[in-house]
Design a protein around this motif. Structure first.
Motif, PDB file in Angstrom:
ATOM      1  N   GLU A  13       0.587  -1.010   0.220  1.00 29.58           N
ATOM      2  CA  GLU A  13       0.356   0.125   0.000  1.00 29.58           C
ATOM      3  C   GLU A  13       1.440   1.138   0.007  1.00 29.58           C
ATOM      4  O   GLU A  13       0.622   2.459  -0.443  1.00 29.58           O
ATOM      5  N   LEU A  14       2.174   1.009   0.355  1.00 28.36           N
ATOM      6  CA  LEU A  14       2.825   2.270   0.530  1.00 28.36           C
ATOM      7  C   LEU A  14       3.059   2.846  -0.841  1.00 28.36           C
ATOM      8  O   LEU A  14       3.484   3.642  -1.254  1.00 28.36           O
ATOM      9  N   ALA A  15       3.792   2.090  -1.787  1.00 26.76           N
ATOM     10  CA  ALA A  15       4.653   1.725  -3.102  1.00 26.76           C
ATOM     11  C   ALA A  15       3.377   2.635  -3.781  1.00 26.76           C
ATOM     12  O   ALA A  15       3.683   2.990  -4.890  1.00 26.76           O
ATOM     13  N   HIS A  16       1.742   1.650  -3.654  1.00 28.70           N
ATOM     14  CA  HIS A  16       0.564   2.303  -4.550  1.00 28.70           C
ATOM     15  C   HIS A  16       0.818   4.001  -3.773  1.00 28.70           C
ATOM     16  O   HIS A  16       0.253   5.155  -4.725  1.00 28.70           O
ATOM     17  N   ALA A  17       0.729   4.415  -2.857  1.00 34.55           N
ATOM     18  CA  ALA A  17       0.754   5.632  -1.723  1.00 34.55           C
ATOM     19  C   ALA A  17       1.695   7.030  -2.536  1.00 34.55           C
ATOM     20  O   ALA A  17       1.384   7.891  -3.452  1.00 34.55           O
ATOM     21  N   ARG A  18       2.880   5.978  -3.350  1.00 36.33           N
ATOM     22  CA  ARG A  18       4.198   6.804  -3.440  1.00 36.33           C
ATOM     23  C   ARG A  18       3.446   7.250  -4.830  1.00 36.33           C
ATOM     24  O   ARG A  18       4.353   8.143  -5.219  1.00 36.33           O
ATOM     25  N   GLU A  19       3.197   6.587  -5.775  1.00 38.11           N
ATOM     26  CA  GLU A  19       2.957   6.416  -6.495  1.00 38.11           C
ATOM     27  C   GLU A  19       1.453   7.179  -7.475  1.00 38.11           C
ATOM     28  O   GLU A  19       1.299   7.896  -8.341  1.00 38.11           O
ATOM     29  N   ALA A  20       0.467   7.672  -6.408  1.00 34.01           N
ATOM     30  CA  ALA A  20      -0.474   7.830  -6.043  1.00 34.01           C
ATOM     31  C   ALA A  20      -0.703   9.525  -6.517  1.00 34.01           C
ATOM     32  O   ALA A  20       0.109  10.311  -5.785  1.00 34.01           O
ATOM     33  N   SER A  21      -1.538  10.190  -7.223  1.00 33.07           N
ATOM     34  CA  SER A  21      -1.877  11.635  -7.112  1.00 33.07           C
ATOM     35  C   SER A  21      -2.715  12.216  -6.049  1.00 33.07           C
ATOM     36  O   SER A  21      -2.215  13.249  -5.615  1.00 33.07           O
ATOM     37  N   SER A  22      -2.971  11.258  -5.124  1.00 33.65           N
ATOM     38  CA  SER A  22      -3.478  11.872  -3.682  1.00 33.65           C
ATOM     39  C   SER A  22      -2.362  11.546  -2.510  1.00 33.65           C
ATOM     40  O   SER A  22      -2.849  11.983  -1.753  1.00 33.65           O
ATOM     41  N   GLY A  23      -1.760  10.921  -2.900  1.00 31.35           N
ATOM     42  CA  GLY A  23      -0.283  10.759  -2.199  1.00 31.35           C
ATOM     43  C   GLY A  23      -0.672   9.396  -1.371  1.00 31.35           C
ATOM     44  O   GLY A  23      -0.405   9.488   0.023  1.00 31.35           O
ATOM     45  N   ARG A  24      -2.001   8.638  -0.926  1.00 23.39           N
ATOM     46  CA  ARG A  24      -2.505   7.957   0.175  1.00 23.39           C
ATOM     47  C   ARG A  24      -2.520   6.246  -0.688  1.00 23.39           C
ATOM     48  O   ARG A  24      -3.347   6.919  -2.418  1.00 23.39           O
ATOM     49  N   SER A  25      -2.801   5.432  -0.170  1.00 23.91           N
ATOM     50  CA  SER A  25      -3.786   4.451  -0.299  1.00 23.91           C
ATOM     51  C   SER A  25      -4.368   3.258   0.643  1.00 23.91           C
ATOM     52  O   SER A  25      -3.172   3.501   1.508  1.00 23.91           O
ATOM     53  N   ALA A  26      -5.334   3.035   0.314  1.00 18.78           N
ATOM     54  CA  ALA A  26      -6.109   2.186   1.577  1.00 18.78           C
ATOM     55  C   ALA A  26      -6.951   1.246   1.372  1.00 18.78           C
ATOM     56  O   ALA A  26      -7.092   0.762   0.285  1.00 18.78           O
ATOM     57  N   LYS A  27      -6.542  -0.317   2.036  1.00 17.79           N
ATOM     58  CA  LYS A  27      -7.395  -1.270   1.964  1.00 17.79           C
ATOM     59  C   LYS A  27      -8.092  -2.026   3.370  1.00 17.79           C
ATOM     60  O   LYS A  27      -7.939  -1.702   4.410  1.00 17.79           O
ATOM     61  N   THR A  28      -8.853  -2.035   2.880  1.00 14.55           N
ATOM     62  CA  THR A  28     -10.221  -2.490   4.202  1.00 14.55           C
ATOM     63  C   THR A  28      -9.197  -4.682   4.560  1.00 14.55           C
ATOM     64  O   THR A  28      -9.446  -4.845   3.727  1.00 14.55           O
ATOM     65  N   VAL A  29      -8.715  -4.499   5.623  1.00 12.78           N
ATOM     66  CA  VAL A  29      -8.239  -6.232   5.553  1.00 12.78           C
ATOM     67  C   VAL A  29      -9.727  -6.690   7.070  1.00 12.78           C
ATOM     68  O   VAL A  29      -9.254  -8.063   6.544  1.00 12.78           O
ATOM     69  N   PHE A  30     -10.056  -6.098   7.309  1.00 10.13           N
ATOM     70  CA  PHE A  30     -10.904  -6.778   8.101  1.00 10.13           C
ATOM     71  C   PHE A  30     -12.701  -6.122   8.593  1.00 10.13           C
ATOM     72  O   PHE A  30     -12.255  -4.890   8.879  1.00 10.13           O
ATOM     73  N   GLY A  31     -13.571  -7.118   8.152  1.00 15.45           N
ATOM     74  CA  GLY A  31     -15.159  -6.355   8.119  1.00 15.45           C
ATOM     75  C   GLY A  31     -15.632  -5.525   6.733  1.00 15.45           C
ATOM     76  O   GLY A  31     -15.232  -5.872   5.911  1.00 15.45           O
ATOM     77  N   GLY A  32     -15.876  -4.340   7.181  1.00 15.27           N
ATOM     78  CA  GLY A  32     -17.064  -3.697   5.848  1.00 15.27           C
ATOM     79  C   GLY A  32     -18.260  -3.029   6.144  1.00 15.27           C
ATOM     80  O   GLY A  32     -18.782  -2.736   7.494  1.00 15.27           O
ATOM     81  N   HIS A  33     -18.780  -2.754   5.585  1.00 14.39           N
ATOM     82  CA  HIS A  33     -20.260  -1.922   5.623  1.00 14.39           C
ATOM     83  C   HIS A  33     -20.582  -2.811   6.482  1.00 14.39           C
ATOM     84  O   HIS A  33     -21.387  -2.156   7.435  1.00 14.39           O
TER      85      HIS A  33
END
Length: 110
Positions: A13-33
């Motif tokens: 996710e940090l690799a994705h954040a470094r490439e993203a224009s927003s500078g962030r990335s996230a992934k739900t690892v447990f649970g959800g709506h």
């Protein structure tokens, strides 16, 4: 049973954040709506932040990598790897001082 390597996911996710224009990335690892408990791994490049927002329930931020600043009203708390920050009720924000990865755990209010 589900097993997740938070270390491997943090790198990804940090690799994705470094490439993203927003500078962030996230992934739900447990649970959800459909669940009350939700755990989300959030990666932020240095200088990026999660703007002020309301707390949907009880929450903690576990710093896995980097350095963050949690702000609420007139107070602020620094977080480094291994720190667990209890998110205060009400409006708050999270700033990445260094490239950072946190595990946000939220139990939504009913």
């Amino acid at each position: 049973m589900q097993k997740t390597s938070l270390i491997a996911l943090a790198r990804h996710e940090l690799a994705h954040a470094r490439e993203a224009s927003s500078g962030r990335s996230a992934k739900t690892v447990f649970g959800g709506h459909e669940h009350q408990l939700r755990q989300t791994l959030i990666a932020l490049k240095a200088g990026e932040s999660l703007a002020e927002h309301a707390n949907p329930g009880e929450a903690t931020v576990h710093v896995l990598e980097g350095r963050v600043l949690l702000r609420a009203a007139e107070a602020s708390w620094n977080g480094s790897p291994g720190d667990l920050l209890a998110v205060p009720a009400g409006l708050h924000s999270l700033d990445a001082i260094k490239d950072s990865v946190v595990l946000l755990t939220v139990v939504k209010s009913r």
